[in-house]
Design a protein around this motif. Structure first.
Motif, PDB file in Angstrom:
ATOM      1  N   SER A 138       4.154   6.984  -5.085  1.00  0.00           N
ATOM      2  CA  SER A 138       3.193   6.221  -5.891  1.00  0.00           C
ATOM      3  C   SER A 138       3.418   6.491  -7.376  1.00  0.00           C
ATOM      4  O   SER A 138       3.406   5.561  -8.196  1.00  0.00           O
TER       5      SER A 138
ATOM      6  N   VAL B 264       4.564   3.907 -10.372  1.00  0.00           N
ATOM      7  CA  VAL B 264       3.860   3.726 -11.646  1.00  0.00           C
ATOM      8  C   VAL B 264       4.814   3.982 -12.818  1.00  0.00           C
ATOM      9  O   VAL B 264       4.884   3.197 -13.768  1.00  0.00           O
TER      10      VAL B 264
ATOM     11  N   ARG C 255      -7.953   4.159   5.982  1.00  0.00           N
ATOM     12  CA  ARG C 255      -7.436   3.824   4.647  1.00  0.00           C
ATOM     13  C   ARG C 255      -5.927   3.654   4.650  1.00  0.00           C
ATOM     14  O   ARG C 255      -5.383   2.908   3.853  1.00  0.00           O
TER      15      ARG C 255
ATOM     16  N   GLY D  72      -3.767   0.823   2.892  1.00  0.00           N
ATOM     17  CA  GLY D  72      -2.659   1.188   2.000  1.00  0.00           C
ATOM     18  C   GLY D  72      -1.414   0.397   2.330  1.00  0.00           C
ATOM     19  O   GLY D  72      -0.760  -0.162   1.444  1.00  0.00           O
TER      20      GLY D  72
ATOM     21  N   LEU E 226      -1.818  -3.297   1.385  1.00  0.00           N
ATOM     22  CA  LEU E 226      -1.720  -3.477  -0.071  1.00  0.00           C
ATOM     23  C   LEU E 226      -0.276  -3.326  -0.542  1.00  0.00           C
ATOM     24  O   LEU E 226       0.204  -4.109  -1.375  1.00  0.00           O
TER      25      LEU E 226
ATOM     26  N   GLY F  63       1.921  -2.398  -9.315  1.00  0.00           N
ATOM     27  CA  GLY F  63       0.635  -1.721  -9.491  1.00  0.00           C
ATOM     28  C   GLY F  63      -0.150  -1.727  -8.193  1.00  0.00           C
ATOM     29  O   GLY F  63      -0.733  -0.710  -7.790  1.00  0.00           O
ATOM     30  N   VAL F  64      -0.162  -2.882  -7.501  1.00  0.00           N
ATOM     31  CA  VAL F  64      -0.865  -2.982  -6.220  1.00  0.00           C
ATOM     32  C   VAL F  64      -0.202  -2.082  -5.182  1.00  0.00           C
ATOM     33  O   VAL F  64      -0.876  -1.420  -4.386  1.00  0.00           O
TER      34      VAL F  64
ATOM     35  N   LEU G 130      -1.257   1.431  -5.859  1.00  0.00           N
ATOM     36  CA  LEU G 130      -2.657   1.561  -5.448  1.00  0.00           C
ATOM     37  C   LEU G 130      -2.726   1.745  -3.934  1.00  0.00           C
ATOM     38  O   LEU G 130      -3.468   2.599  -3.423  1.00  0.00           O
ATOM     39  N   GLY G 131      -1.920   0.964  -3.214  1.00  0.00           N
ATOM     40  CA  GLY G 131      -1.854   1.109  -1.756  1.00  0.00           C
ATOM     41  C   GLY G 131      -1.457   2.524  -1.378  1.00  0.00           C
ATOM     42  O   GLY G 131      -2.046   3.137  -0.494  1.00  0.00           O
TER      43      GLY G 131
ATOM     44  N   LEU H  88      -1.877   5.267  -3.119  1.00  0.00           N
ATOM     45  CA  LEU H  88      -2.939   6.232  -3.419  1.00  0.00           C
ATOM     46  C   LEU H  88      -4.088   6.120  -2.422  1.00  0.00           C
ATOM     47  O   LEU H  88      -4.670   7.126  -2.017  1.00  0.00           O
ATOM     48  N   ILE H  89      -4.417   4.871  -2.014  1.00  0.00           N
ATOM     49  CA  ILE H  89      -5.490   4.699  -1.030  1.00  0.00           C
ATOM     50  C   ILE H  89      -5.081   5.341   0.293  1.00  0.00           C
ATOM     51  O   ILE H  89      -5.854   6.031   0.948  1.00  0.00           O
TER      52      ILE H  89
END
Lengths: 653, 148
Positions: A216, A220, A491, A495, A498, A627-628, A631-632, A634-635
């Motif tokens: 992740s 980023v 989750r 993830g 996403l 970015g999505v 985010l996936g 991290l979720i």
């Protein structure tokens, strides 16, 4: 005094890292938890020391202490505070210190988890982490000390390269380094698995959260770097297949493969050897990246602090660390259990195909980056490998991967029903094909490949939605049941959805932007016009601007579509007297998901300015998609199942 | 793919982004020049094509390519002209030659090797569709849901 404290803390960290190795190894050897615990304590102390050193260097930058050579070379009193802070990791020495901070930080994190890992695996992991830390700290202390003082203190510093004075680039290195170095934990866990002779489901479960976190952060970091290149370099490109970009992309590709193969190892106990191999390779590629950027063996827009002597040292570190890891692999991997068998049509097969394609893509990028060096060393002939090569090799590999992707999550483990999966996906396939055909028919000018790319992007997003619908029995069960299932989804499932949909968003943006971007350049007088896409740009005025550490010319431009004022771009051309450089500050109007991108060029004889403008349709999606995806990741990371304590329960059983 | 897109993009945006002072009068010729630019390396720059670079040498090379095209040379002739003067280093797309066989072949070799290994693994004794007792126990313990 503070700089000396920093230098001392750094040396102390080196000694503590060495103690971490010795104590942890002794703890494992004698099976003494006291010794292993002391090793873990040393890891925490080493991190504290590097943190002190890092704070000391940051203090020197913030207070513009020009008695420190590194501050003189990279800072300036008039630089804005954000870039003084970011200057801490803007140079070679500072970035190595940041690398060590991340390295010891993750070592401390592994050591700090009191429960979770079985004692033997933990001791070996902490020892390996300490060994990597020792090597890099020794390099920093001996060959790249950021605290060296100057005998003659200058009044003013030489400032940071103005191209690097940018918010995206201030945060790009920390994210990227945390990602690179996060892979070191995965490397250490792999060494642990090899030494302990077990790479089973429980082990894979410990590997996954670390890989997810590093992946992740890498996502980023790479995206921030691409975004920086997009608006700072001033010609609207966002990926150049530059060696340094490739250096950060290879660990990402390997980490992506590892994320998927670790799932097979966790769920089915298969592919254990391959997963360990990827875990070793991920950090090897991270170190290769660190070496390539600093050694000067490759020319690149981004390379910095090029120094051949240091390059040789880094190459030795890379060779020793990776060599030891892979030698251990060759010796111990045959002892790992081969794992379960599976049918040709199964989730396992799909994930193996994913890994084959990602491995091939990594090899492509690696060869594309290093082949000119190899060829020159072998035959003396210099060749170049540029974007046309990658478009012909990397792109088809990825296209194949993306076509297969939506089927993967729908396949059952061990033996799957191909017909059933096809039945679930045919609607999505039809809609995606329709999207591609529609783009081909409607968007002008007509472009087959870019339209196919849009269809592919739609296919990924729809595939992710179909998978979500399958899990929640949407359209088949009652609405209440679907809602219950939707809210009860782990989750990790969100993830994955996403991440896969984010990839689709990226593909949509990348294909649309590459296919249908328009560009225009004209020399304009005040009041002159320039047409790009559907927009008419008028140069209304040129103003002089007095910045904090630069002087600039700013163009006042109005952009109109069919006579109506849409936006007012203000591109600048900046001159930084400290380093004598000129940069252009791009103005971007975000219109929906598209960008109107305006650059002010140089002044020509007579009151005439060169103005370049680009219409980059859907360009925002290129950066939104990753970015999505992050985010996936991290979720997924926050999923209860991936926490370490749960892994311990699985191991105990 | 990029080459094709570049050609198309250049055809349709007629006005090239490079300096208007350098442009060729004939839009078709200019489009060809632009497509070629993205395949030619700016020799003194750091891994940039002459299409992107603002360096003086890049501008000289652009003029050279445009002059050649104006003189009616084909794309291959222009490339041959450039490699005669500057060596293969000037082309961003390596040639399909024996010296570059490893470069162009490796991706396909890796895919072939991977698929071969997978196929060999699959030809091992066919699995029963039922889970073994041990596997069932481990799955039950591991997967309290069907998350990937």
């Amino acid at each position: 005094m503070i700089a000396e404290t920093g230098a001392f803390a750094l040396i102390l960290a080196l000694v503590l890292s060495l103690a971490q190795v010795v104590l942890s190894v002794a703890g494992r050897w004698r099976r003494a938890s006291v010794l292993a615990g002391a090793g873990a304590g040393a890891a925490l102390a080493a991190f504290a020391c590097v943190a002190v050193a890092f704070a000391a260097l940051m203090h020197a930058f913030v207070t513009s202490d020009f008695s420190v050579a590194n501050v003189t070379a990279n800072s300036h009193t008039e630089k804005p505070m954000l870039y003084k802070v970011a200057g801490t990791w803007g140079s070679h020495e500072g970035s190595m210190l940041l690398w060590c901070l991340a390295l010891t930080g993750f070592g401390a994190a592994v050591a700090g988890f009191r429960r979770g890992l079985p004692p033997g695996l933990k001791a070996v992991t902490v020892a390996t982490q300490g060994a990597i830390g020792t090597v890099f700290l020794a390099y920093t202390v001996l060959a790249s000390n950021p605290f060296q003082r100057l005998a003659q203190i200058p009044i003013e510093g030489r400032s940071l390269n103005p191209l690097l004075q940018d918010p995206a680039l201030a945060f790009h290195p920390p994210a990227l380094y945390a990602g690179y170095v996060g892979m070191s934990v995965v490397f250490s866990l792999a060494v642990g698995a090899l030494v302990e002779g077990r790479a089973d489901a429980a082990w894979a479960r410990w590997v996954r959260p670390w890989t997810l976190m590093a992946w992740s952060l890498l996502t980023v970091g790479i995206t921030l770097g691409a975004f920086w290149a997009y608006y700072e370099l001033g010609w609207g490109g966002w990926w150049f297949w530059d060696p340094v970009e490739n250096a950060s992309f290879m660990p990402w590709l390997i980490a992506t493969a590892l994320l998927h193969s670790a799932i097979v190892t966790e769920k089915r106990g298969a592919l254990a050897g391959w997963t360990v191999f990827l875990a070793l390779a991920a950090f090897t590629f991270s170190m290769l990246g660190a070496f390539l950027v600093r050694s000067g063996v490759l020319t690149s827009v981004h390379a910095f602090a090029v120094d051949p002597t240091r390059g040789v040292l880094l190459l030795m570190i890379l060779g020793a660390t990776a060599g030891a890891g892979f030698a251990l692999f060759a010796w111990r991997a045959p002892a790992l259990s081969p794992g379960g068998v599976f049918a040709p049509v199964s989730r396992e097969s799909a994930l193996v195909l994913n890994n084959i394609l990602l491995a091939a893509a990594t090899v492509t990028v690696l060869l594309g980056t290093l082949y000119p060096l190899i060829r020159e060393a072998a035959t003396g002939e210099a060749i170049s490998v540029g974007p046309p090569f990658f478009n012909l090799t990397f792109t088809p590999l990825m296209a194949a991967l993306l076509i297969l992707l939506p089927a993967g999550p729908l396949l059952a483990w061990k033996r799957a029903d191909a017909l059933g999966v096809a039945q679930r996906l045919w609607v999505a396939a039809l809609i995606a094909a329709a999207c591609g055909l529609l783009a081909f028919a409607v968007v002008s000018p007509r472009k087959a490949l870019a339209s196919a790319g849009l269809g592919l992007g739609a296919w990924l997003i729809l595939g992710a939605l179909v998978e979500l619908a399958e899990r929640t029995r949407a359209f088949r069960g009652s609405a209440a049941e679907t809602w219950r299932r939707l809210t009860g989804l782990p989750r990790g499932a969100w993830g994955m959805t996403l991440a896969h949909a984010g990839l689709g968003i990226f593909v949509l943006g990348a294909c649309f932007e590459t296919g249908w971007k328009a560009e225009a350049a004209e020399t304009l007088v005040i009041g002159g016009h320039l047409n790009v896409g559907a927009y008419e740009l008028t140069l209304d005025a040129i103003q002089g601007v007095d910045g904090p550490n630069f002087d600039a010319e700013r163009a006042v431009i109005s952009a109109r579509k069919a006579g109506a004022l849409i936006c007012a771009p203000r591109p600048e051309r900046r001159f930084y007297p400290a380093g004598g450089q000129t940069t252009s500050e791009v103005a971007i109007c975000t219109l929906g998901a598209s960008h109107l991108y305006v650059v002010l060029g140089e002044r020509r004889p007579g009151e005439v300015w060169l103005v370049r403008a680009y219409w980059n349709p859907w360009a925002l999606l290129i950066f939104l998609g990753p970015g999505v995806m992050a985010l996936g990741g991290l979720i997924s990371l926050s999923d209860r199942r991936l926490r370490l304590a749960v892994g311990r329960r699985a191991a105990a059983a | 793919m990029r080459k094709l897109l570049a050609i198309l993009a250049a055809v349709f945006c007629i006005a090239a982004a490079s300096d208007p002072a350098e442009r060729l009068a004939d839009p078709a010729q200019e489009a060809r020049a632009r497509a070629l630019f993205s395949e030619v390396r700016c020799l003194v720059c750091q891994n940039e094509s002459i299409d992107d670079s603002q360096a003086e040498l890049a501008s000289d090379l652009r003029r050279l390519v445009r002059d050649q095209i104006k003189a009616g040379k084909s794309d291959d002739q222009v490339k041959a002209y450039l490699t005669d003067r500057y060596g293969e280093f000037v082309l961003l797309k390596p040639s399909f030659s024996w010296g570059n066989a490893a470069l162009w072949g490796a991706p396909f070799l890796v895919v072939g090797l991977g698929v071969w290994l997978l196929a060999r693994n699959l030809r091992a004794p066919r699995p029963s569709s039922e889970l073994s007792e041990e596997e069932a126990a481990r799955l039950a313990d591991l997967a309290d849901d069907d998350q990937t």
